[in-house]
Every structure is written in C-alpha cells, then in structure tokens.
Design an enzyme around this catalytic site. Structure first.
Site, PDB file in Angstrom:
ATOM      1  CG  HIS A 101     -19.331  70.614   8.057  1.00 23.87           C
ATOM      2  ND1 HIS A 101     -18.961  70.036   6.864  1.00 23.87           N
ATOM      3  CD2 HIS A 101     -19.684  69.601   8.868  1.00 23.87           C
ATOM      4  CE1 HIS A 101     -19.087  68.724   6.958  1.00 23.87           C
ATOM      5  NE2 HIS A 101     -19.509  68.434   8.170  1.00 23.87           N
ATOM      6  CG  HIS A 103     -20.410  68.570  13.450  1.00 25.73           C
ATOM      7  ND1 HIS A 103     -21.604  68.054  13.034  1.00 25.73           N
ATOM      8  CD2 HIS A 103     -19.486  68.138  12.541  1.00 25.73           C
ATOM      9  CE1 HIS A 103     -21.426  67.326  11.941  1.00 25.73           C
ATOM     10  NE2 HIS A 103     -20.147  67.362  11.615  1.00 25.73           N
TER      11      HIS A 103
HETATM   12  P1  AMP Z   1     -20.061  65.383   8.502  1.00 29.61           P
HETATM   13  O1  AMP Z   1     -20.411  63.942   8.747  1.00 29.61           O
HETATM   14  O2  AMP Z   1     -19.066  65.932   9.486  1.00 29.61           O
HETATM   15  O3  AMP Z   1     -19.678  65.647   7.067  1.00 29.61           O
HETATM   16  O4  AMP Z   1     -21.388  66.176   8.823  1.00 29.61           O
HETATM   17  C1  AMP Z   1     -22.380  66.442   7.899  1.00 29.61           C
HETATM   18  C2  AMP Z   1     -23.580  66.886   8.700  1.00 29.61           C
HETATM   19  O5  AMP Z   1     -24.414  67.654   7.860  1.00 29.61           O
HETATM   20  C3  AMP Z   1     -24.419  65.756   9.274  1.00 29.61           C
HETATM   21  O6  AMP Z   1     -24.520  65.920  10.688  1.00 29.61           O
HETATM   22  C4  AMP Z   1     -25.787  65.923   8.578  1.00 29.61           C
HETATM   23  O7  AMP Z   1     -26.859  65.639   9.437  1.00 29.61           O
HETATM   24  C5  AMP Z   1     -25.748  67.378   8.194  1.00 29.61           C
HETATM   25  N1  AMP Z   1     -26.510  67.747   7.018  1.00 29.61           N
HETATM   26  C6  AMP Z   1     -26.471  67.177   5.790  1.00 29.61           C
HETATM   27  N2  AMP Z   1     -27.266  67.843   4.927  1.00 29.61           N
HETATM   28  C7  AMP Z   1     -27.827  68.856   5.627  1.00 29.61           C
HETATM   29  C8  AMP Z   1     -28.746  69.891   5.299  1.00 29.61           C
HETATM   30  N3  AMP Z   1     -29.258  70.017   4.079  1.00 29.61           N
HETATM   31  N4  AMP Z   1     -29.092  70.770   6.263  1.00 29.61           N
HETATM   32  C9  AMP Z   1     -28.577  70.649   7.519  1.00 29.61           C
HETATM   33  N5  AMP Z   1     -27.702  69.693   7.884  1.00 29.61           N
HETATM   34  C10 AMP Z   1     -27.343  68.806   6.961  1.00 29.61           C
END
Ligand code: AMP
Ligand code: ZN
Length: 136
Positions: A101, A103
């Site tokens: 993903h 950001h």
């Molecule tokens: P990373 O640390 O780069 O793997 O980012 C994961 C991101 O996903 C974090 O910013 C979380 O807040 C976000 N996240 C986790 N679960 C969900 C969800 N169900 N819906 C939306 N965002 C999520």
C-alpha cells in the site's frame, strides 16, 4: 491473486466496507482508520502483493500517477499545503499490513511532523555503494 487471510485484499475488493475515495479495475483508495493527518489515504491494489519487491510492474507503473492525482485532489479539497507519498517495506521499515500500500498523507502548515531524519555520515561510502551495486 487474492489472499483470503489478508484484510487489505478484503477491503480492496469490497468484502469489508471502507471510506473509499477512488476505485478502478486495479485499485481502491481508502481513508486510513488511524490517520496521521486529516485525509490520510491508502492506495490498495486489488491483487495481493506483499510489498514493493513483489509488486507487478504494470501495477507499479500506475501507483505514482494515482498518488499524484489523489494528492492534488487533497490540496484542492482539504486545503493542505502539500502531501507525502510514503510506502513501507518490512517490519523494520514500519510495515504492519503485508499487502502493498502507498500512503498519501496531507501536510498542513504546522504539521504533522514526519519523514524526517538527522543527516549522518557514512565513512565507508564507496564500500556501501559497491555492496548495493553488486546485489542488483
Ligand atoms: P503500514 O504501517 O505502512 O503497514 O500501514 C498500515 C496502515 O493501515 C496504518 O496506517 C493503519 O492505520 C492502516 N490500517 C490498518 N487497518 C486498517 C483498516 N481496516 N482500514 C483502514 N486503515 C487501516
Ligand atoms: Zn492482500
């Protein structure tokens, strides 16, 4: 390919509801549930790739233009002064969900503070360069 144990596969493919701001054949873009700033979005490919190293090249080529499009819309709609495109690979890099993903994080005047570091010095720069080069 989808991974039946992956929450982002389920969100990207609409099996779990999300605050979707964009969708096409390849991607769903959602708002992060734990936003670093108002409007913080995540670009999710609909197919499962663990990280950038596994990402399909055709999908990879579409990620940056999509990030630019989302960021520009944030500046227009939310009044942020800029935005960061951030992408974590591996636990040590802060990756917590192992479905690629990107950001898209709006940056407002005065914050939030992020993606900063204190410049250091590598005394063995040539060796460091050679090590990476030899591994390509
Ligand atoms: P990373 O640390 O780069 O793997 O980012 C994961 C991101 O996903 C974090 O910013 C979380 O807040 C976000 N996240 C986790 N679960 C969900 C969800 N169900 N819906 C939306 N965002 C999520
Ligand atoms: Zn997945």
């Amino acid at each position: 390919m989808k991974d039946s144990n992956c929450i982002f596969c389920k969100i990207a493919n609409g099996e779990i509801p999300s605050s979707t701001i964009y969708e096409d054949n390849d991607f769903r873009v959602i708002l992060d549930l734990g936003p670093a700033a108002k409007g913080h979005a995540l670009i999710l490919p609909k197919e499962h790739f663990k990280d950038v190293c596994e990402l399909d090249e055709a999908i990879a080529a579409k990620v940056l233009p999509l990030g630019a499009k989302i960021g520009a819309a944030m500046m227009k709609s939310l009044g942020c002064a800029g935005f960061n495109l951030v992408q974590n690979n591996g636990t040590a890099a802060g990756q917590t969900v192992f479905h690629f993903h990107m950001h898209v994080i709006p940056r407002y005047e005065g914050g939030p503070e992020m993606v900063t570091w204190t410049p250091g010095k590598d005394e063995t720069l040539a060796e460091t360069a050679a090590a990476i080069k030899n591994a390509l």
